[in-house]
Enzyme design. Sequence first.
Site, PDB file in Angstrom:
ATOM      1  N   SER A  10       0.481  -0.970   0.242  1.00 34.42           N
ATOM      2  CA  SER A  10       0.058   0.069   0.222  1.00 34.42           C
ATOM      3  C   SER A  10       0.634   1.292  -0.172  1.00 34.42           C
ATOM      4  O   SER A  10       1.592   1.625   0.867  1.00 34.42           O
ATOM      5  CB  SER A  10      -0.810   0.273   1.705  1.00 34.42           C
ATOM      6  OG  SER A  10      -1.694  -1.239   1.594  1.00 34.42           O
ATOM      7  N   HIS A  44      -2.874   1.154  -4.136  1.00 35.73           N
ATOM      8  CA  HIS A  44      -3.285   0.015  -5.067  1.00 35.73           C
ATOM      9  C   HIS A  44      -3.245   0.413  -6.633  1.00 35.73           C
ATOM     10  O   HIS A  44      -4.539  -0.424  -7.290  1.00 35.73           O
ATOM     11  CB  HIS A  44      -3.641  -1.259  -4.754  1.00 35.73           C
ATOM     12  CG  HIS A  44      -2.794  -1.749  -3.338  1.00 35.73           C
ATOM     13  ND1 HIS A  44      -1.243  -2.895  -3.219  1.00 35.73           N
ATOM     14  CD2 HIS A  44      -3.167  -1.357  -2.336  1.00 35.73           C
ATOM     15  CE1 HIS A  44      -1.690  -2.917  -1.614  1.00 35.73           C
ATOM     16  NE2 HIS A  44      -2.188  -2.536  -1.696  1.00 35.73           N
ATOM     17  N   HIS A  82      -6.346  -7.944  -1.716  1.00 39.11           N
ATOM     18  CA  HIS A  82      -6.326  -8.428  -0.790  1.00 39.11           C
ATOM     19  C   HIS A  82      -7.718  -9.679  -0.436  1.00 39.11           C
ATOM     20  O   HIS A  82      -8.287  -9.479  -0.753  1.00 39.11           O
ATOM     21  CB  HIS A  82      -6.722  -7.502   0.187  1.00 39.11           C
ATOM     22  CG  HIS A  82      -5.656  -5.919  -0.108  1.00 39.11           C
ATOM     23  ND1 HIS A  82      -5.137  -5.116  -0.732  1.00 39.11           N
ATOM     24  CD2 HIS A  82      -4.175  -6.021   1.007  1.00 39.11           C
ATOM     25  CE1 HIS A  82      -4.320  -4.696  -0.810  1.00 39.11           C
ATOM     26  NE2 HIS A  82      -3.036  -5.350   0.327  1.00 39.11           N
ATOM     27  N   TYR A 108      -9.626  -8.892   2.190  1.00 41.54           N
ATOM     28  CA  TYR A 108     -10.751  -7.857   2.665  1.00 41.54           C
ATOM     29  C   TYR A 108     -11.390  -7.497   1.102  1.00 41.54           C
ATOM     30  O   TYR A 108     -13.082  -6.781   1.436  1.00 41.54           O
ATOM     31  CB  TYR A 108     -10.201  -6.765   3.641  1.00 41.54           C
ATOM     32  CG  TYR A 108      -9.504  -6.090   2.968  1.00 41.54           C
ATOM     33  CD1 TYR A 108      -9.618  -4.368   2.479  1.00 41.54           C
ATOM     34  CD2 TYR A 108      -8.554  -6.330   3.083  1.00 41.54           C
ATOM     35  CE1 TYR A 108      -8.709  -3.848   1.623  1.00 41.54           C
ATOM     36  CE2 TYR A 108      -6.678  -4.978   2.575  1.00 41.54           C
ATOM     37  CZ  TYR A 108      -7.610  -3.800   2.329  1.00 41.54           C
ATOM     38  OH  TYR A 108      -6.560  -2.862   1.488  1.00 41.54           O
ATOM     39  N   GLU A 109     -11.204  -7.342   0.060  1.00 42.72           N
ATOM     40  CA  GLU A 109     -11.844  -6.941  -1.241  1.00 42.72           C
ATOM     41  C   GLU A 109     -12.681  -7.880  -1.286  1.00 42.72           C
ATOM     42  O   GLU A 109     -13.230  -8.130  -2.266  1.00 42.72           O
ATOM     43  CB  GLU A 109     -10.801  -6.853  -2.293  1.00 42.72           C
ATOM     44  CG  GLU A 109      -9.823  -5.638  -2.026  1.00 42.72           C
ATOM     45  CD  GLU A 109      -8.419  -5.797  -3.310  1.00 42.72           C
ATOM     46  OE1 GLU A 109      -8.544  -5.215  -4.174  1.00 42.72           O
ATOM     47  OE2 GLU A 109      -7.560  -6.125  -2.480  1.00 42.72           O
ATOM     48  N   ALA A 145       2.518  -2.048   3.598  1.00 40.40           N
ATOM     49  CA  ALA A 145       2.480  -1.097   4.655  1.00 40.40           C
ATOM     50  C   ALA A 145       1.977  -1.563   6.333  1.00 40.40           C
ATOM     51  O   ALA A 145       1.238  -2.857   5.958  1.00 40.40           O
ATOM     52  CB  ALA A 145       1.275  -0.275   4.722  1.00 40.40           C
ATOM     53  N   MET A 165      -1.943  -6.404   6.401  1.00 34.92           N
ATOM     54  CA  MET A 165      -3.503  -7.161   5.776  1.00 34.92           C
ATOM     55  C   MET A 165      -3.038  -7.595   5.041  1.00 34.92           C
ATOM     56  O   MET A 165      -3.391  -8.178   3.945  1.00 34.92           O
ATOM     57  CB  MET A 165      -4.986  -5.818   5.319  1.00 34.92           C
ATOM     58  CG  MET A 165      -5.065  -5.421   6.791  1.00 34.92           C
ATOM     59  SD  MET A 165      -6.994  -4.210   6.132  1.00 34.92           S
ATOM     60  CE  MET A 165      -6.402  -3.431   7.908  1.00 34.92           C
ATOM     61  N   SER A 166      -2.026  -8.034   4.770  1.00 33.15           N
ATOM     62  CA  SER A 166      -1.335  -9.099   3.515  1.00 33.15           C
ATOM     63  C   SER A 166      -0.199  -9.916   3.817  1.00 33.15           C
ATOM     64  O   SER A 166      -0.147 -10.107   5.107  1.00 33.15           O
ATOM     65  CB  SER A 166      -0.945  -7.810   2.526  1.00 33.15           C
ATOM     66  OG  SER A 166       0.590  -7.641   2.379  1.00 33.15           O
ATOM     67  N   ASN A 205       2.093   3.347  11.738  1.00 30.40           N
ATOM     68  CA  ASN A 205       0.854   3.465  12.564  1.00 30.40           C
ATOM     69  C   ASN A 205       1.969   2.423  13.077  1.00 30.40           C
ATOM     70  O   ASN A 205       2.476   1.853  13.279  1.00 30.40           O
ATOM     71  CB  ASN A 205       0.040   3.823  12.027  1.00 30.40           C
ATOM     72  CG  ASN A 205      -0.217   2.692  11.461  1.00 30.40           C
ATOM     73  OD1 ASN A 205       0.053   1.775  10.318  1.00 30.40           O
ATOM     74  ND2 ASN A 205      -1.230   2.028  12.576  1.00 30.40           N
ATOM     75  N   HIS A 215      -6.969   5.193   6.755  1.00 26.09           N
ATOM     76  CA  HIS A 215      -5.671   4.309   5.809  1.00 26.09           C
ATOM     77  C   HIS A 215      -5.742   5.475   4.650  1.00 26.09           C
ATOM     78  O   HIS A 215      -4.021   5.449   4.353  1.00 26.09           O
ATOM     79  CB  HIS A 215      -7.155   3.891   4.327  1.00 26.09           C
ATOM     80  CG  HIS A 215      -6.539   3.310   3.527  1.00 26.09           C
ATOM     81  ND1 HIS A 215      -5.541   2.064   3.410  1.00 26.09           N
ATOM     82  CD2 HIS A 215      -6.280   3.132   2.126  1.00 26.09           C
ATOM     83  CE1 HIS A 215      -5.368   1.710   2.256  1.00 26.09           C
ATOM     84  NE2 HIS A 215      -5.680   2.760   1.364  1.00 26.09           N
TER      85      HIS A 215
HETATM   86  N1  HPA Z   1      -3.122  -2.335  11.333  1.00 20.71           N
HETATM   87  C1  HPA Z   1      -3.249  -3.137  10.225  1.00 20.71           C
HETATM   88  N2  HPA Z   1      -2.968  -3.034   9.077  1.00 20.71           N
HETATM   89  C2  HPA Z   1      -2.110  -1.652   8.986  1.00 20.71           C
HETATM   90  C3  HPA Z   1      -1.724  -0.952  10.241  1.00 20.71           C
HETATM   91  C4  HPA Z   1      -2.432  -1.253  11.152  1.00 20.71           C
HETATM   92  O1  HPA Z   1      -2.499  -0.311  11.964  1.00 20.71           O
HETATM   93  N3  HPA Z   1      -0.873  -0.163   9.165  1.00 20.71           N
HETATM   94  C5  HPA Z   1      -0.892  -0.204   7.448  1.00 20.71           C
HETATM   95  N4  HPA Z   1      -1.669  -1.548   7.362  1.00 20.71           N
END
Ligand code: HPA
Length: 279
Positions: free
Chosen positions: A32, A63, A85, A87-88, A115, A213-214, A237, A249
Amino acid sequence: MIAEKNKVYEALGYLENQFPDFRPDALVVLGSGLGDQAREFKPFASLDYGVVPGFVNSTIAGHEGTLFLCRYQGLALAVMSGRVHLYEGRTPGEVVRNLRVIGLWGAKTAVLTNAAGALNPLFSTGSIMLVTDHINMTGENPLVGENVHEWGPRFPDMSSVYCPELRRLASGAALDAKISLEKGVYMGIKGPSLETPAETKAFRKLGADSIGMSTTLEAAAARHLGMRVLGFSCLTNKNLPDCMAETSHEEILEQAHKINRDLVTLLQETLPRISRLDA
Ligand code: HPA
């Protein structure tokens, strides 16, 4: 699984036909907000995922959905800007299909970047973590179903998913490029919701240093195919359960863009060393 297998070979047949003189040594997946960097590897061809029959397209901001073919310092590279992903709403097979295509095309190495949120309180936003291992918390696995024996064994070994030799090369590359590199365990969740404070606390207790998430399904499919795997988390983060900050996001993408420069430098230092591994 048969339908999935057919789609993989459809995409592979197309690429082999279009580029008969090219066979990738390595695949790089840019996560990402990291995809812009593909052009740093001097691609001689770029293909929208949509033009490759059988390829799965990404639907998410940050993406791009482009496959770049590059010759970079003696290495034939397939660089994927954009990934798919769970989640898509994609199946585990769809999530890993593009990677399988490149693996079957010849890539012996998969460099997976993502990320991620930092769970280790000692890690800072803006830094990069070398993935030493993962926890697949998605509840999914791309190897479920009838096993495709040409691809790999029914029960692939997962005792050393992130290749120790590649990790050593990456650590050396980071040192030479003066980029500080954290090391730790990545946790993969399905998403798309970010974590609650209680989940964050629980995941940290389970031993995770970063979360995203990947990557975990891709790493399993790559190991199944016998590919070597290297993973980098770009820490966008920080998740501290006792003082959770809101994360969006957009913020994750913004931070990922800031880490881009270091990630590219690290990849540019590491990839040529990989070619020496196969020499
Ligand atoms: N959690 C889940 N997925 C993420 C995060 C997070 O804090 N940061 C970037 N992708």
